[in-house]
Design an enzyme around this catalytic site. Structure first.
Site, PDB file in Angstrom:
ATOM      1  N   ASP A  96      -2.206  -4.909  -0.233  1.00 28.07           N
ATOM      2  CA  ASP A  96      -1.867  -6.226   0.298  1.00 28.07           C
ATOM      3  C   ASP A  96      -2.692  -6.590   1.520  1.00 28.07           C
ATOM      4  OD1 ASP A  96      -0.598  -4.292   1.854  1.00 28.07           O
ATOM      5  OD2 ASP A  96       1.401  -5.158   1.646  1.00 28.07           O
ATOM      6  N   GLN A 139       0.819  -1.213   0.000  1.00 21.69           N
ATOM      7  CA  GLN A 139       0.000   0.000   0.000  1.00 21.69           C
ATOM      8  C   GLN A 139       0.857   1.269   0.000  1.00 21.69           C
ATOM      9  OE1 GLN A 139      -3.030  -1.448   3.291  1.00 21.69           O
ATOM     10  NE2 GLN A 139      -3.827   0.301   2.183  1.00 21.69           N
ATOM     11  N   HIS A 140       0.216   2.384  -0.331  1.00 22.99           N
ATOM     12  CA  HIS A 140       0.717   3.744  -0.118  1.00 22.99           C
ATOM     13  C   HIS A 140       1.845   4.190  -1.037  1.00 22.99           C
ATOM     14  CE1 HIS A 140      -1.634   3.293   3.498  1.00 22.99           C
ATOM     15  NE2 HIS A 140      -0.767   2.488   4.061  1.00 22.99           N
TER      16      HIS A 140
END
Length: 507
Positions: free
Chosen positions: A245, A83-84
């Site tokens: 994820d 992520q991110h």
């Protein structure tokens, strides 16, 4: 597509590696698992980056390891991604710079700037459901504007890591709600971009123009013919929406209905649950994310889990694969050693500038076994601290579903059961995120073919737990850990005073 039983591919693009699983739903079997390691660009300023091409090369290598007959049977692909991360593209779809990752803490100052512009941390929660924490995508934009102005000037599309893999597979750009909620810009209550948070990130640019369309969790897209040929796949393969994820691990562990708690022991540690309604904490005690199944996913994230144990193993010159033998003879509490495992700074609690520390050393307890155990316990206590916030909000759980690399350790499984005083189950498919990608691909395939199949039904039919790896709380260890956990909280309180981020001017 081949006349053979269709296979469904789950890809997990993580920090340390890319993993591929090929799942045969007819036989309920994973028929192939392959992985490819990834490098990491780490800077002393807390930066953590990867080249997006590394992910593509690793994916191609994983498909190359599949038997040709298996590749010919692939029906759909679901992509899970860390992520991110921030993947900047120009108008022609070219990647403009290395991707800044979830564990990049070099943008902590930009987090403060965005939240100040938005009226403070509390107002960020009001506007979108989440503050802007270190690692979130939003903070990477002003950092790029300052440090890579030539990249910012050419920016045409903002993608997350799994979005970029989908773009490579299909030639199309989109985001789904789960991973999008980790940017810091999505109002998780309404599932729309917050114009106020986008403006707080860059008041002079309409960042909405750089964000791809949002799609539903069961959406699917056709693979690009040239990529299908390159990978040796049929040209009618579809690519599911995919997700972050943690969202994919929720699917892969069967956490698609309220009441289940999933814990992932990977590079980072996560706790997450499923909700049919938004779960927002006004004090930002957890991440108020959307799921990749159409619901919501309240989530606790710590940034140092296997990072801690791997660092200790490296220090003492052994492999973490031999960790169980190193732990022989150690006891709960590590003979008084307590580790705050903040090697990468920390997200929960919000201490991006924190550093790891070891407490309680004396002439007798400083052994490699105790230090290794203290690292494992510290990572577990950090997750327990987040769990306490969920429990204080009235959530309750009967089981923990454990996934990630740490779930392979019998000692760690028992430790989780004892620290949380909850029974632990481990799904048969330990790689929950990759398996979740495969199950989401199956769901998308069913929906694309006109069948009204639910993700809950798919999880019920295909997610199975391994009874041989279950762990139940040991009353003596539960009592011992209750005391040792309080010691951890005492040291954590000191660290919070020492490494407190800049105060919120709006509070």
């Amino acid at each position: 597509m081949s006349a053979a039983a269709p296979l469904f591919i789950g890809l997990d693009v993580g920090t340390q590696s890319v993993k591929l699983v090929a799942y045969d739903p007819a036989s309920r079997r994973i028929v192939a698992t392959h992985g490819q390691p990834l490098e990491l660009i780490a800077g002393n300023d807390g930066s953590r980056e990867q080249h997006a091409q590394w992910w593509i090369d690793a994916i191609a290598a994983c498909f190359g390891k599949l038997d040709p007959a298996q590749r010919a049977a692939v029906a759909a692909i679901g992509v899970s991604g860390q992520q991110h991360g921030f993947v900047p593209l120009d108008a022609d779809g070219n990647v403009l710079a290395p991707a800044k990752l979830w564990n990049d803490t070099s943008t902590s100052g930009e987090c403060d700037e965005i939240m100040s512009a938005a009226g403070g941390e509390a107002n960020c929660v009001t506007l979108a459901g989440n503050p802007i924490l270190a690692g979130y995508t939003a903070s990477k934009l002003p950092w790029t504007r300052k440090h890579r102005p030539e990249v910012y000037a050419k920016l045409a599309t903002i993608l997350l890591p799994h979005d970029y893999v989908n773009f490579w597979l299909t030639g199309q750009r989109w985001m789904e709600y789960g991973d999008a909620s980790g940017t810091g810009w999505l109002d998780v209550r309404t599932r729309t971009w917050s114009r106020e948070m986008l403006a707080a990130t860059d008041a002079d640019t309409n960042l909405a123009d750089f964000l791809p369309p949002l799609v539903q969790a069961d959406a699917s897209f056709a693979i690009a013919p040239g990529i299908a040929d390159q990978l040796g796949l049929p040209r009618d393969v579809i690519v599911a929406a995919g997700g972050g994820d943690n969202m994919m691990a929720a699917i892969g562990t069967g956490n698609v209905a309220p009441g289940v708690l999933t814990m992932s022991l990977g590079t980072s540690g996560t706790l997450f649950a499923c909700s049919d309604t938004p779960v927002v904490d006004e004090n930002a005690g957890w991440a108020a994310f959307c799921s990749s199944t159409g619901g919501w996913l309240p989530l606790i994230c710590t940034m140092n889990t296997t990072v801690a144990t791997e660092n200790v193993a490296k220090l003492f010159g052994f492999s973490s694969r031999d960790g169980e033998s190193v732990l022989e003879g150690t006891k709960p509490g590590a003979d008084g050693l307590v580790m705050l495992p903040f090697f990468n700074g920390e997200r929960t609690p919000n201490l991006p500038d924190a550093r790891a520390s070891l407490h309680g050393m004396d002439m007798g307890n400083l052994t490699r076994g105790n230090v290794y155990r203290a690292a494992m316990e510290g990572a577990t206590y950090a997750l327990r601290n987040g769990f306490d916030a969920l429990r204080a909000a009235g959530m309750s759980f009967d089981w923990i579903r454990l996934t990630g690399g740490g779930s392979h350790s019998a000692t760690w499984r028992q430790m989780v059961a004892d620290v949380f005083d909850l029974p632990v189950q481990v799904p048969e498919q330990a790689e929950g995120a990759a398996f979740g990608g495969a199950l989401q691909a199956l769901w998308a395939f069913e929906r694309a073919n006109g069948r009204d199949t639910t993700i809950a039904a798919i999880a019920r039919d295909h997610v199975r737990v391994d009874a041989s790896t279950a762990a139940r709380p040991n009353p003596d260890a539960v009592a011992a850990y209750a005391t040792h956990y309080q010691s951890f909280l005492t040291f954590l309180d000191s660290a919070q005073r020492l490494y407190a981020p800049h105060p919120d001017p709006a509070r």
